[in-house]
Scaffold this motif. Structure first.
Motif, PDB file in Angstrom:
ATOM      1  N   VAL A   1       0.757  -1.256  -0.176  1.00 49.92           N
ATOM      2  CA  VAL A   1      -0.220   0.282  -0.022  1.00 49.92           C
ATOM      3  C   VAL A   1       0.982   1.347  -0.014  1.00 49.92           C
ATOM      4  O   VAL A   1       1.653   1.319   1.239  1.00 49.92           O
ATOM      5  CB  VAL A   1      -0.768   0.033   1.273  1.00 49.92           C
ATOM      6  N   ASP A   2       0.763   2.083  -0.949  1.00 48.89           N
ATOM      7  CA  ASP A   2       1.563   3.156  -1.188  1.00 48.89           C
ATOM      8  C   ASP A   2       0.818   4.394  -0.530  1.00 48.89           C
ATOM      9  O   ASP A   2      -0.346   4.730  -1.252  1.00 48.89           O
ATOM     10  CB  ASP A   2       2.101   3.612  -2.640  1.00 48.89           C
ATOM     11  N   TYR A   3       1.514   4.898   0.233  1.00 50.64           N
ATOM     12  CA  TYR A   3       0.933   6.000   1.048  1.00 50.64           C
ATOM     13  C   TYR A   3       1.779   7.295   0.682  1.00 50.64           C
ATOM     14  O   TYR A   3       2.946   7.599   1.098  1.00 50.64           O
ATOM     15  CB  TYR A   3       0.923   6.030   2.734  1.00 50.64           C
TER      16      TYR A   3
ATOM     17  N   VAL B   1       5.895   4.358   2.372  1.00 47.35           N
ATOM     18  CA  VAL B   1       5.710   5.840   2.494  1.00 47.35           C
ATOM     19  C   VAL B   1       6.351   6.851   1.555  1.00 47.35           C
ATOM     20  O   VAL B   1       7.548   6.545   1.576  1.00 47.35           O
ATOM     21  CB  VAL B   1       5.763   6.210   4.051  1.00 47.35           C
ATOM     22  N   LYS B   2       5.922   7.684   0.747  1.00 47.90           N
ATOM     23  CA  LYS B   2       6.471   8.231  -0.119  1.00 47.90           C
ATOM     24  C   LYS B   2       6.255   9.915   0.297  1.00 47.90           C
ATOM     25  O   LYS B   2       4.949  10.431   0.177  1.00 47.90           O
ATOM     26  CB  LYS B   2       6.022   8.047  -1.520  1.00 47.90           C
TER      27      LYS B   2
ATOM     28  N   LEU C   1       9.977   5.723   2.063  1.00 52.04           N
ATOM     29  CA  LEU C   1      10.396   4.748   3.378  1.00 52.04           C
ATOM     30  C   LEU C   1       9.659   3.511   2.764  1.00 52.04           C
ATOM     31  O   LEU C   1       8.412   3.094   3.076  1.00 52.04           O
ATOM     32  CB  LEU C   1       9.875   5.371   4.624  1.00 52.04           C
ATOM     33  N   ASN C   2      10.399   2.469   2.546  1.00 47.92           N
ATOM     34  CA  ASN C   2       9.960   1.054   2.045  1.00 47.92           C
ATOM     35  C   ASN C   2      10.144   0.009   3.411  1.00 47.92           C
ATOM     36  O   ASN C   2      11.016  -0.183   3.667  1.00 47.92           O
ATOM     37  CB  ASN C   2      10.502   0.790   0.677  1.00 47.92           C
TER      38      ASN C   2
END
Length: 306
Positions: free
Chosen positions: A11-13, A91-92, A101-102
């Motif tokens: 899930v990319d936030y 988190v991008k 932040l992967n």
């Protein structure tokens, strides 16, 4: 059928903020979240271009359920294997630069990988299989090679967008399409590529390894398509770069969508370049209208050696 493989979906936030201060409280201006992973990105853009695909890979936990439900609502078919653990959240942060932040993601067990290999073993020569992204640390380092070997035996067309250590062992299976950017192409040969001329030279070397089509993206310098003894150049339309996340995946999807509709190779390249650029100009992946609006701004020119 086009199949995409994302071994470690997320899930990319995405958060936009004025600045990111380490050790301080930071507040975002806007937020968005959606399924992430290079193969998933390809499937989402294919759907927006009215091209069917099936997304494969591994999902787990509440985030895994979010990924599947989100894609279902977008009309993307999925056949993800359910695994123990929870699909990761990445988190991008977008300021005047991009900070990512992967997370690591769940552990993938042997029985899970064997299930995916069985799916590939059922494919046929009419199928296209897209491998994109990294291999989780819990999986065998040669898993790309394992998938490629089975797919090759079935006559499946292989599309690969991955770093050198994953790509090099699968060249013997003669991929249908590779899509490195110019930095990745340079890394492959231990050089720094700074010009179109450099990219042409090393692109021809990589094509000679047995690749049918090679697309090299070069950000604002445009892109190159290599096929047999021909090289095509696509310019980069003018616009505001918002985020490069998913741009390369969108280029792959645009190209494959056009190929699946039997468009001429130059037109397929135009669609790929338009899709990649439109996503770079968007927050998240581009929609169909964004892509179509750039088609007329992209000029395809064949480079002829003198």
């Amino acid at each position: 059928m086009i199949y995409t493989v994302t071994l470690n979906p997320s899930v990319d936030y995405l958060m936009e903020m004025d600045q990111l201060l380490e050790g301080s409280l930071n507040r975002s201006r806007t937020e968005n979240y959606f399924p992430g992973g290079k193969g998933i990105n390809v499937s989402r853009i294919l759907r927006r271009l009215d091209t069917e695909s099936t997304a494969l890979g591994f999902t787990g936990g509440f985030t895994g359920e979010f990924i599947k439900e989100f894609l279902r609502k977008e009309g993307v078919k999925t056949k993800f294997a359910n695994v123990n653990g929870t699909s990761r959240i990445n988190v991008k942060v977008l300021t005047d630069t991009e900070t990512e932040l992967n997370a690591n993601g769940p552990v993938i067990e042997r029985e899970d990988t064997e299930g995916l290999l069985s799916m590939i073993n059922e494919m046929t020569s009419s199928d296209i299989l897209v491998f994109a992204g990294s291999v989780p640390s819990s999986m065998p380092n040669d898993f790309y090679r394992q998938m490629s070997q089975i797919a090759s035996e079935k006559g499946v067309k292989l599309v690969i967008d991955a770093e050198k250590k994953l790509l090099q062992p699968v060249l013997e299976y003669h991929p249908f399409l590779l899509k490195p950017n110019h930095h990745e192409l340079g890394d492959f040969y231990g050089v720094k590529i700074e010009s179109v001329e450099d990219a042409v030279h090393y692109g021809k070397k990589l094509l000679s390894e047995g690749v049918s089509y090679l697309i090299v993206s070069m950000a604002e310098k445009g892109a190159l398509l290599f096929h047999e003894d021909r090289v095509f150049y696509a310019n980069s339309p003018k616009g505001t770069l918002i985020s490069s996340v998913g741009a390369g995946d969108s280029m792959v999807a645009g190209f494959l969508s056009a190929v699946s509709k039997n468009l001429p190779i130059e037109e397929a390249f135009r669609w790929g370049a338009a899709a990649g650029t439109a996503t770079a100009f968007s927050m998240g992946l581009a929609d169909e209208q964004d892509i179509k609006s750039l088609l007329d701004q992209i000029e395809i020119k064949e480079l002829i050696e003198e």
